[in-house]
Design a protein around this motif. Structure first.
Motif, PDB file in Angstrom:
ATOM      1  N   VAL A   1       0.812  -1.210   0.221  1.00 23.95           N
ATOM      2  CA  VAL A   1       0.031  -0.028  -0.170  1.00 23.95           C
ATOM      3  C   VAL A   1       0.715   1.459   0.111  1.00 23.95           C
ATOM      4  CG1 VAL A   1      -1.504   1.158   1.434  1.00 23.95           C
ATOM      5  CG2 VAL A   1      -2.048  -0.961   1.091  1.00 23.95           C
ATOM      6  N   GLY A   2       2.094   1.193   0.649  1.00 27.00           N
ATOM      7  CA  GLY A   2       3.162   2.251   0.698  1.00 27.00           C
ATOM      8  C   GLY A   2       3.137   3.103   1.805  1.00 27.00           C
ATOM      9  N   VAL A   3       2.681   2.569   2.745  1.00 26.20           N
ATOM     10  CA  VAL A   3       2.485   3.195   4.130  1.00 26.20           C
ATOM     11  C   VAL A   3       3.977   3.691   4.520  1.00 26.20           C
ATOM     12  CG1 VAL A   3       0.967   1.642   5.228  1.00 26.20           C
ATOM     13  CG2 VAL A   3       3.097   1.164   5.422  1.00 26.20           C
ATOM     14  N   ASP A   4       4.039   4.609   5.710  1.00 26.51           N
ATOM     15  CA  ASP A   4       5.078   5.264   5.914  1.00 26.51           C
ATOM     16  C   ASP A   4       5.926   4.777   7.097  1.00 26.51           C
ATOM     17  OD1 ASP A   4       5.214   7.867   4.244  1.00 26.51           O
ATOM     18  OD2 ASP A   4       3.425   8.339   5.408  1.00 26.51           O
ATOM     19  N   GLU A   5       5.258   4.042   8.011  1.00 23.74           N
ATOM     20  CA  GLU A   5       5.513   3.217   9.035  1.00 23.74           C
ATOM     21  C   GLU A   5       4.565   2.133   9.044  1.00 23.74           C
ATOM     22  OE1 GLU A   5       7.333   7.144  11.253  1.00 23.74           O
ATOM     23  OE2 GLU A   5       6.062   5.779  12.604  1.00 23.74           O
ATOM     24  N   ILE A   6       5.058   0.843   9.853  1.00 20.59           N
ATOM     25  CA  ILE A   6       4.146  -0.246  10.549  1.00 20.59           C
ATOM     26  C   ILE A   6       4.232  -0.213  11.834  1.00 20.59           C
ATOM     27  CG2 ILE A   6       3.849  -2.660  10.336  1.00 20.59           C
ATOM     28  CD1 ILE A   6       5.291  -2.777   7.618  1.00 20.59           C
ATOM     29  N   GLU A   7       3.157  -0.119  12.420  1.00 26.75           N
ATOM     30  CA  GLU A   7       2.872  -0.304  13.767  1.00 26.75           C
ATOM     31  C   GLU A   7       2.545  -1.725  14.287  1.00 26.75           C
ATOM     32  OE1 GLU A   7       1.178  -0.474  18.012  1.00 26.75           O
ATOM     33  OE2 GLU A   7       0.229  -1.038  15.938  1.00 26.75           O
ATOM     34  N   LEU A   8       3.522  -2.323  15.292  1.00 27.06           N
ATOM     35  CA  LEU A   8       3.216  -3.683  15.746  1.00 27.06           C
ATOM     36  C   LEU A   8       3.538  -3.751  17.299  1.00 27.06           C
ATOM     37  CD1 LEU A   8       6.295  -4.330  15.468  1.00 27.06           C
ATOM     38  CD2 LEU A   8       5.535  -5.080  12.930  1.00 27.06           C
TER      39      LEU A   8
ATOM     40  N   THR B 208      10.192  -1.225   5.806  1.00 27.44           N
ATOM     41  CA  THR B 208       9.671   0.009   6.056  1.00 27.44           C
ATOM     42  C   THR B 208       9.859   0.232   7.670  1.00 27.44           C
ATOM     43  OG1 THR B 208       7.784  -0.453   4.621  1.00 27.44           O
ATOM     44  CG2 THR B 208       7.244   1.132   6.537  1.00 27.44           C
ATOM     45  N   PHE B 209       9.905   1.575   7.836  1.00 29.44           N
ATOM     46  CA  PHE B 209      10.417   2.122   9.215  1.00 29.44           C
ATOM     47  C   PHE B 209       9.172   1.466  10.393  1.00 29.44           C
ATOM     48  CE2 PHE B 209      10.674   4.929  12.895  1.00 29.44           C
ATOM     49  CZ  PHE B 209      12.000   5.416  12.851  1.00 29.44           C
ATOM     50  N   ILE B 210       9.434   1.106  11.409  1.00 30.22           N
ATOM     51  CA  ILE B 210       8.740   0.263  12.402  1.00 30.22           C
ATOM     52  C   ILE B 210       8.491   1.222  13.664  1.00 30.22           C
ATOM     53  CG2 ILE B 210       8.750  -1.659  13.740  1.00 30.22           C
ATOM     54  CD1 ILE B 210       8.585  -2.425  10.858  1.00 30.22           C
ATOM     55  N   GLN B 211       7.300   0.995  13.972  1.00 24.94           N
ATOM     56  CA  GLN B 211       6.678   1.783  15.304  1.00 24.94           C
ATOM     57  C   GLN B 211       6.696   0.562  16.046  1.00 24.94           C
ATOM     58  OE1 GLN B 211       3.211   4.208  15.544  1.00 24.94           O
ATOM     59  NE2 GLN B 211       3.671   4.828  13.562  1.00 24.94           N
ATOM     60  N   LEU B 212       7.496   0.266  17.285  1.00 28.03           N
ATOM     61  CA  LEU B 212       7.463  -1.004  17.835  1.00 28.03           C
ATOM     62  C   LEU B 212       6.938  -0.782  19.237  1.00 28.03           C
ATOM     63  CD1 LEU B 212       8.385  -4.123  17.733  1.00 28.03           C
ATOM     64  CD2 LEU B 212      10.731  -3.355  18.528  1.00 28.03           C
ATOM     65  N   GLU B 213       5.598  -1.280  19.381  1.00 36.61           N
ATOM     66  CA  GLU B 213       4.884  -0.770  20.911  1.00 36.61           C
ATOM     67  C   GLU B 213       5.474  -1.841  21.681  1.00 36.61           C
ATOM     68  OE1 GLU B 213       0.872  -0.638  22.909  1.00 36.61           O
ATOM     69  OE2 GLU B 213       0.862  -0.033  20.813  1.00 36.61           O
ATOM     70  N   ILE B 214       6.098  -1.696  23.004  1.00 33.53           N
ATOM     71  CA  ILE B 214       6.409  -2.287  23.939  1.00 33.53           C
ATOM     72  C   ILE B 214       5.211  -2.772  24.800  1.00 33.53           C
ATOM     73  CG2 ILE B 214       7.973  -2.492  26.272  1.00 33.53           C
ATOM     74  CD1 ILE B 214       9.691  -0.234  24.844  1.00 33.53           C
ATOM     75  N   LYS B 215       4.960  -3.899  24.864  1.00 31.34           N
ATOM     76  CA  LYS B 215       3.639  -4.333  25.474  1.00 31.34           C
ATOM     77  C   LYS B 215       3.842  -4.921  26.908  1.00 31.34           C
ATOM     78  CE  LYS B 215       0.183  -3.833  22.739  1.00 31.34           C
ATOM     79  NZ  LYS B 215      -0.847  -2.819  23.073  1.00 31.34           N
ATOM     80  N   ASP B 216       5.228  -5.169  27.272  1.00 33.30           N
ATOM     81  CA  ASP B 216       5.669  -5.837  28.433  1.00 33.30           C
ATOM     82  C   ASP B 216       6.735  -5.255  28.738  1.00 33.30           C
ATOM     83  OD1 ASP B 216       6.525  -7.156  30.523  1.00 33.30           O
ATOM     84  OD2 ASP B 216       6.235  -9.036  29.889  1.00 33.30           O
ATOM     85  N   PRO B 217       6.998  -4.527  29.749  1.00 33.71           N
ATOM     86  CA  PRO B 217       8.404  -3.914  30.325  1.00 33.71           C
ATOM     87  C   PRO B 217       9.399  -4.672  30.297  1.00 33.71           C
ATOM     88  CG  PRO B 217       6.597  -2.871  31.597  1.00 33.71           C
ATOM     89  CD  PRO B 217       5.857  -4.032  30.850  1.00 33.71           C
ATOM     90  N   ALA B 218       9.303  -6.163  30.557  1.00 41.19           N
ATOM     91  CA  ALA B 218      10.303  -7.230  30.601  1.00 41.19           C
ATOM     92  C   ALA B 218      11.116  -7.145  29.220  1.00 41.19           C
ATOM     93  CB  ALA B 218       9.586  -8.418  30.993  1.00 41.19           C
ATOM     94  N   THR B 219      10.467  -6.538  28.080  1.00 41.90           N
ATOM     95  CA  THR B 219      11.188  -6.886  26.858  1.00 41.90           C
ATOM     96  C   THR B 219      12.055  -5.888  26.843  1.00 41.90           C
ATOM     97  OG1 THR B 219       9.604  -5.250  25.815  1.00 41.90           O
ATOM     98  CG2 THR B 219       8.936  -7.465  25.955  1.00 41.90           C
TER      99      THR B 219
END
Length: 236
Positions: A18-25, A89-100
């Protein structure tokens, strides 16, 4: 538009098409210290069959167990390394667990190219502060549901940004004003808004002067953006 299961290699490929600027996961940690991608704390919502249901917290399972199940993608969880290998692509990496956090620091030390196309995000101020201490060269984005929630932090939203050493601020629409957006910009930071579910949300994002947003349907969001820019109020 065709949709693919969340946090699957197919969904990342579609987003890039699609051509997104970033992928959030979303990143989590298995019982044996492996980084994998999953939004929820359990596998149940994204289960493809009974092999992935009723197993309890994903953090209590080993990577082998997490990969042996069948999710709605037709396979087990995707590891962090698999995702980076499959994307550009640039990645938005959401930290779901502080242990990571320390495990992420070790991963990015070993994979500097992946670090160079990543911003770490999350709702936990202390987890992001820890990330800033261990990974100071990787950008950070604190996420809040409303500006009122941010203002509950000592020093208000500015104190929150200082504590997390954020390079970006992601805020829900409620209570957010152009004045706050301008003040964030004056600090040299980006302001992103969420969630984006309707054309009216996009109009509001444009009106606020936001730098970005996230959507489950980026192709539709792109069409909304073009429509909002073309409207007289946006051009005034």
């Amino acid at each position: 538009m065709t949709h693919k299961p969340e946090n699957s290699l197919e969904s990342y490929a579609l987003a890039e098409h699609v051509g997104v600027d970033e992928i959030e996961l979303d990143v989590r940690l298995s019982r044996d210290g492996e980084l994998f991608l999953l939004h929820d704390a359990t596998l149940d919502r994204t289960a493809g069959d009974d092999s992935a249901r009723g197993l309890g917290p994903a953090a209590d399972l080993t990577l082998a167990q997490l990969q042996a199940v069948r999710l709605d993608s037709g396979r087990g969880v995707v590891t962090l390394a698999e995702m980076y290998a499959a994307t550009r692509t640039f990645i938005q990496l959401e930290i779901k667990d502080p242990a990571t956090v320390p495990y992420l620091a070790a991963y990015f030390t070993a994979h500097p190219d992946d670090a160079g196309r990543t911003i770490l995000t999350g709702f936990d101020p202390d987890a992001l502060r820890h990330a800033a201490d261990l990974m100071p060269t990787i950008g950070r984005c604190i996420i809040v549901k409303t500006i009122a929630v941010a203002d509950e932090f000592e020093g208000g939203w500015r104190g929150l940004l200082d504590h997390t050493r954020s390079t970006r601020f992601a805020c829900g629409f409620e209570g957010l004003t152009p004045r706050v957006v301008d003040a964030v910009h004056d600090l040299g930071l980006e302001l992103h808004v969420w969630p984006l579910r309707t054309i009216d949300d996009m109009r509001r994002a444009v009106e606020l002067g936001a730098d970005g947003t996230t959507s489950d349907d980026p192709e539709l969001a792109r069409s909304w953006y073009e429509q909002a820019l073309a409207e007289p109020a946006a051009r005034a």
